[in-house]
Design a protein around this motif. Structure first.
Motif, mmCIF file in Angstrom:
data_model
loop_
_atom_site.group_PDB
_atom_site.id
_atom_site.type_symbol
_atom_site.label_atom_id
_atom_site.label_comp_id
_atom_site.label_asym_id
_atom_site.label_seq_id
_atom_site.Cartn_x
_atom_site.Cartn_y
_atom_site.Cartn_z
ATOM 1 N N LEU A 173 0.838 -1.134 0.072
ATOM 2 C CA LEU A 173 0.182 0.158 -0.238
ATOM 3 C C LEU A 173 0.714 1.240 -0.125
ATOM 4 N N GLN A 178 -1.927 3.741 -6.088
ATOM 5 C CA GLN A 178 -3.042 2.941 -5.898
ATOM 6 C C GLN A 178 -3.897 2.485 -7.377
ATOM 7 N N LYS A 179 -3.615 3.223 -8.295
ATOM 8 C CA LYS A 179 -4.266 2.822 -9.597
ATOM 9 C C LYS A 179 -3.515 1.729 -10.193
ATOM 10 N N ALA A 182 -5.015 -1.274 -7.547
ATOM 11 C CA ALA A 182 -6.397 -1.764 -7.778
ATOM 12 C C ALA A 182 -6.544 -2.418 -9.330
ATOM 13 N N SER A 193 -10.546 2.526 -2.961
ATOM 14 C CA SER A 193 -10.693 3.495 -2.066
ATOM 15 C C SER A 193 -11.200 3.376 -0.907
ATOM 16 N N LYS A 196 -9.733 0.650 1.152
ATOM 17 C CA LYS A 196 -8.448 1.161 1.801
ATOM 18 C C LYS A 196 -8.919 1.927 3.132
#
Length: 202
Positions: A173, A178-179, A182, A193, A196
């Motif tokens: 993480l 994040q993209k 994911a 999101s 998370k």
């Protein structure tokens, strides 16, 4: 047999042995043979190591850093692999068949990889004691891991998939945008999101 490749730091000798044991048993003689056939490659952050349409020249292990493999779909990208220290990464079909790659490989962090070229790998498999058996074991280990990940993606719910990954890779993480994470977990960005956020509250 002594380590004769001047480009290989002796400290990498034990590192490679320890990590290769994750894929197949390897003795000291075999490890030295492999390292003598190998090369060290260093890359800056966000460097394209392999582009779509190029031919994969190396079977590589990440020594330090973080690398992702992805496929382009129009304007979007789908992350297929996130490789950290000790993991092997390459464009499998391109490397094995020496044809044009359908995937791209890019560093996320400054990265050092130890790799063996297609030509050197074939030389190693032909001349190293136990080379044929080792080659089969490596292929089995890699494809079994890929199959296991595919099974999890089909059998686990989105939430279960997210929590299972974080349980086994809690550091990702902080290391992976994040993209990309994911995309790798096949979770919509807005769902990722939300999940998370729940983890942060727990």
């Amino acid at each position: 047999m002594e380590l004769v490749n001047p480009n290989i730091d002796p400290a990498l000798f034990n590192y490679a042995i320890n990590n290769l044991q994750r894929y197949f048993p390897v003795n000291e003689e075999q490890a030295v043979f492999m390292l003598n056939c190998s090369e060290i490659r260093n890359f800056s952050k966000r460097t394209v190591v392999l582009n779509v349409g190029e031919i994969e020249g190396y079977l590589s292990m990440v020594v330090s850093g973080l690398v992702r493999k992805y496929v382009r779909r129009g304007k979007n990208e789908s992350t297929l692999q996130l490789a950290t220290e000790g993991h092997i990464i390459h464009s499998e079909i391109s490397f094995l068949k020496q044809n044009h790659s359908l995937v791209a490989i890019e560093t996320i962090e400054p990265t050092t990889m130890i790799g063996i070229s297609y030509k050197s790998l074939n030389h190693m498999l032909d001349h190293m004691p136990g080379g044929d058996r080792m080659g089969r074991q490596l292929l089995v280990a890699m494809f079994a891991k890929k199959d296991e990940r595919h099974y999890k993606s089909l059998s686990l719910s989105t939430r279960e998939r997210f929590l299972d990954y974080l349980k086994n890779h809690p550091h990702m993480l902080q290391r992976v945008p994040q993209k990309h994470l994911a995309s790798y977990l096949n979770i919509k960005p807005e769902t990722f999101s939300r999940l998370k956020h729940l983890v942060k509250l727990s």
